[in-house]
Motif scaffolding. Structure first.
Motif, PDB file in Angstrom:
ATOM      1  N   LYS A   1      60.511  50.664  65.137  1.00 29.17           N
ATOM      2  CA  LYS A   1      60.785  50.864  63.724  1.00 29.17           C
ATOM      3  C   LYS A   1      62.262  50.632  63.433  1.00 29.17           C
ATOM      4  CE  LYS A   1      57.144  54.296  63.116  1.00 29.17           C
ATOM      5  NZ  LYS A   1      56.824  55.689  62.730  1.00 29.17           N
TER       6      LYS A   1
ATOM      7  N   ASP B   1      41.932  60.935  67.529  1.00 28.38           N
ATOM      8  CA  ASP B   1      43.366  60.949  67.218  1.00 28.38           C
ATOM      9  C   ASP B   1      44.188  60.546  68.437  1.00 28.38           C
ATOM     10  OD1 ASP B   1      42.650  61.830  64.726  1.00 28.38           O
ATOM     11  OD2 ASP B   1      43.122  63.950  65.121  1.00 28.38           O
TER      12      ASP B   1
ATOM     13  N   GLY C   1      50.986  49.679  72.111  1.00 23.32           N
ATOM     14  CA  GLY C   1      51.118  48.409  71.401  1.00 23.32           C
ATOM     15  C   GLY C   1      49.918  47.546  71.600  1.00 23.32           C
TER      16      GLY C   1
ATOM     17  N   GLU D   1      44.240  56.782  68.904  1.00 24.59           N
ATOM     18  CA  GLU D   1      45.128  56.092  67.966  1.00 24.59           C
ATOM     19  C   GLU D   1      46.595  56.271  68.353  1.00 24.59           C
ATOM     20  OE1 GLU D   1      44.053  54.024  65.667  1.00 24.59           O
ATOM     21  OE2 GLU D   1      42.056  54.477  66.473  1.00 24.59           O
ATOM     22  N   ILE D   2      46.957  57.478  68.800  1.00 26.63           N
ATOM     23  CA  ILE D   2      48.352  57.725  69.206  1.00 26.63           C
ATOM     24  C   ILE D   2      48.714  56.849  70.399  1.00 26.63           C
ATOM     25  CG2 ILE D   2      49.924  59.457  70.181  1.00 26.63           C
ATOM     26  CD1 ILE D   2      48.395  61.561  68.550  1.00 26.63           C
TER      27      ILE D   2
ATOM     28  N   GLY E   1      54.891  49.564  71.677  1.00 27.89           N
ATOM     29  CA  GLY E   1      54.519  49.376  70.284  1.00 27.89           C
ATOM     30  C   GLY E   1      55.628  48.753  69.464  1.00 27.89           C
ATOM     31  N   LYS E   2      55.429  48.793  68.183  1.00 29.26           N
ATOM     32  CA  LYS E   2      56.397  48.212  67.261  1.00 29.26           C
ATOM     33  C   LYS E   2      57.595  49.134  67.109  1.00 29.26           C
ATOM     34  CE  LYS E   2      56.952  46.765  62.448  1.00 29.26           C
ATOM     35  NZ  LYS E   2      56.316  46.697  61.113  1.00 29.26           N
TER      36      LYS E   2
ATOM     37  N   LYS F   1      47.242  54.046  71.329  1.00 26.92           N
ATOM     38  CA  LYS F   1      47.247  52.636  70.929  1.00 26.92           C
ATOM     39  C   LYS F   1      48.578  52.269  70.285  1.00 26.92           C
ATOM     40  CE  LYS F   1      43.767  50.808  68.806  1.00 26.92           C
ATOM     41  NZ  LYS F   1      42.645  50.632  67.858  1.00 26.92           N
ATOM     42  N   ASP F   2      49.076  53.129  69.422  1.00 22.82           N
ATOM     43  CA  ASP F   2      50.369  52.865  68.785  1.00 22.82           C
ATOM     44  C   ASP F   2      51.482  52.840  69.824  1.00 22.82           C
ATOM     45  OD1 ASP F   2      49.144  52.770  66.352  1.00 22.82           O
ATOM     46  OD2 ASP F   2      49.638  54.841  65.792  1.00 22.82           O
ATOM     47  N   TYR F   3      51.400  53.741  70.821  1.00 20.58           N
ATOM     48  CA  TYR F   3      52.445  53.800  71.842  1.00 20.58           C
ATOM     49  C   TYR F   3      52.398  52.579  72.767  1.00 20.58           C
ATOM     50  CZ  TYR F   3      55.229  55.537  75.760  1.00 20.58           C
ATOM     51  OH  TYR F   3      56.169  55.670  76.750  1.00 20.58           O
TER      52      TYR F   3
END
Length: 609
Positions: free
Chosen positions: A539, A599, A609, A602-603, A536-537, A605-607
């Motif tokens: 930070k 949930d 990317g 989504e977690i 993912g992105k 997907k963020d991980y």
């Protein structure tokens, strides 16, 4: 199923197709008739069944007369109340019961809890009033369960708890009877078990040697007959009858000897006879006038726990015994019909001096051994008890208390499960063993109702924990069948390989509901952290929260998974491509579970990317 019930149901099934053509009042009439299996039995009864039913009825009658009086003493009631309970329960069940083997009447566990209730209400209600009140309330509660078809609640009471509290109650009864059996006077057998033992040893010097002799001899005869028949009489019904009827014969023998010892007893200054040993004395003959039981409003909160315990013990004991004999004889009982029958029997009995009745294991076993064919045997048993109530009560005057205590102790000893049973629980499941031990020891040292509540409560906590913390598995591919994924930990002999790089396959062995959703979500995310890299992105320092320790958490997980010495980095792991959830064992998803899956997506997907 025994043949007469089987024919009844075939007849009922043939009528169902035509019920819709009949007026509604006739349909209701047919349904009411189905509650009374004895009605079709009148035309189906075979002459060859009568001999076995009469033998079973008479044999159980010979047992229940001394047992009924003995259990009434355990309940803290005059002995005649045990006989009232015995005849009403036996007769009533033959009209509505669905088991040929089951017989209902006074039992050890119900007598113990009733005795505790009698002791709690001493000075507020007389023992007969307590008996009638408890019998009525238990009957109404049980009857409502049957009418509303709520027999399903019995599924929440595990067998291990039933075994535990039954053993504890039986052990408590045995300990309570030891002072009377040994002839030690002045012992409060309603005190806690440890108090009974301590005070008995303190008062041992005051024991009556004549009572001691009667108690020991009665115990020796009862146990010797049982052991001898078990060793040399297996498979021979005529010899088994000796063991079955031993309580009756020992009671008769002890009464005759007691009469011989006491017939010339001296008189005191008031002209009262001073008996040489403790005896029952006067037992009223005939039946009491009908009277309704009642409960003062100010005592409701005080007696509610004990009444609940009596009701639960009554229902559990009855259904458990009925199902046990139904399995053994390959027929079925209707649990809701049994609850209705048991409830009506108790409501009826409450008006005639009885206390709560339920199925008796020992007497039902006797009916089975006698080859009983129909519930009609219960009518014979009830008639025999009525005969004793009207004509034989003068003979009960000289029954020795010590011999009666011996009868109680031997009768209830069959309810004490041996250590091998609890060891079997231990080998099968540790939690089952612990639930049985909680019920056992709390019953012995506190009370029956607390033992039941503690055992069931412990089992429900274990059940909820299992739901909240189910088993999760990472699935691997079979080497020879890439399309098949299995849990390699189940069978390590199978040759498996990990799923393709970046693909994780998981299985949950429980419904996805609110108690386990968070645990499942956390476990899946942690497994992704262990075996895949972050995609993912990233930070910046200013975008991170002060509490963000995800990198430390991931490093800790990877050290556990790959070894503390390994220096696994993101570059060594594949990127997360897909997560496959095997829900073949999931039969329910609630709103919390569904939201948790959203949930989780989504977690991940963020991980990824």
């Amino acid at each position: 199923m025994c043949c007469w019930i089987e024919i009844c149901r075939k007849g009922n099934s043939n009528r169902r197709s035509s019920l819709s053509l009949l007026p509604h009042f006739i349909v209701r009439y047919v349904r009411v008739l189905s509650l009374f299996p004895f009605i079709p039995l009148r035309t189906l009864y075979q002459r060859g069944w009568a001999v076995r039913d009469i033998i079973a009825g008479v044999t159980v009658g010979l047992i229940v007369v001394p047992q009924g009086m003995s259990y009434a003493k355990v309940a803290g009631l005059p002995v005649q109340h045990g006989l009232y309970s015995a005849y009403i329960g036996a007769i009533f069940y033959c009209f509505m019961g669905t088991s040929k083997d089951l017989t209902i009447g006074p039992t050890a566990v119900i007598s113990l809890v009733t005795g505790e209730l009698v002791a709690d209400l001493a000075g507020k209600m007389t023992p007969p009033e307590v008996a009638a009140m408890s019998c009525l309330i238990v009957g109404v509660f049980t009857m409502l369960l049957g009418v509303l078809r709520l027999g399903i609640i019995l599924d929440f009471f595990p067998t291990t708890v039933l075994v535990g509290y039954t053993t504890g109650a039986a052990a408590t009864i045995v300990i309570q009877q030891i002072p009377k059996w040994l002839g030690v006077p002045g012992i409060n057998n309603r005190a806690p078990v440890y108090n009974i033992i301590i005070t008995m040893f303190q008062a041992i010097k005051t024991l009556s040697w004549l009572d001691l002799v009667f108690g020991l001899v009665a115990m020796f005869i009862l146990v010797s007959i049982g052991l001898a028949v078990d060793r040399w009489g297996r498979g021979r019904f005529s010899i088994q009858l000796i063991k079955i009827s031993r309580f009756f014969f020992v009671t008769v023998l002890a009464t005759a000897l007691s009469y011989a010892v006491n017939k010339d007893a001296p008189l005191d200054s008031k002209g009262q006879r001073i008996f040489r040993l403790s005896i029952l004395k006067t037992v009223p003959s005939g039946l009491p006038p009908p009277a309704a039981g009642s409960l003062p409003a100010d005592l409701v909160s005080e007696v509610a726990p004990k009444l609940a315990a009596i009701a639960l013990a009554t229902i559990l004991e009855h259904i458990a015994i009925g199902k046990a004999f139904a399995r053994r004889n390959r027929y079925q009982i209707d649990s809701n019909q049994e609850l209705l029958t048991l409830g009506l029997a108790n409501v009826t009995a409450s008006f005639f001096g009885a206390y709560a009745v339920t199925g008796s294991f020992s007497r039902s076993a006797v009916k089975f051994q006698c080859g009983v064919k129909t519930p009609f045997a219960g009518f014979i048993t009830g008639a025999l008890v009525l005969l004793a109530i009207f004509f034989l009560t003068p003979l009960f005057f000289y029954i020795p208390d010590a011999a009666l205590s011996a009868v109680i102790m031997v009768a209830v000893s069959t309810l004490i499960s041996p250590p091998s049973v609890f060891y079997q629980f231990f080998k099968i499941n540790l939690w089952d063993f612990l639930s049985s031990q909680v019920a056992l020891w709390v019953t012995i040292f506190v009370s029956v109702e607390t033992g039941i509540a503690a055992g069931v409560g412990f089992s429900l906590i274990v059940l909820l924990f299992r739901v909240a913390r189910p088993n999760f598995h990472v699935l691997r591919q079979l080497k020879d069948r890439p399309d098949v994924f299995i849990d390699a930990s189940v069978d390590r002999t199978l040759d498996t390989v990990p799923a393709p790089h970046g693909i994780l396959v998981f299985r949950i062995e429980e419904s996805t509901t609110f108690p386990n959703t968070e645990t499942f979500k956390t476990w899946v995310v942690d497994e992704a952290y262990k075996y895949t890299r972050f995609g993912g992105k990233v930070k910046s320092a200013t975008e991170r929260q002060w509490s963000d320790d995800l990198e430390i958490h991931i490093r800790g997980l990877r050290k556990i998974a790959h070894g503390a010495e390994s220096n696994i980095t993101d570059d060594d792991l594949p990127r997360l491509r897909a997560v496959v959830l095997d829900f073949s064992a999931v039969n329910n998803i609630d709103s919390t579970g569904l939201q948790g899956l959203f949930d989780l997506r989504e977690i991940l997907k963020d991980y990824a990317g």
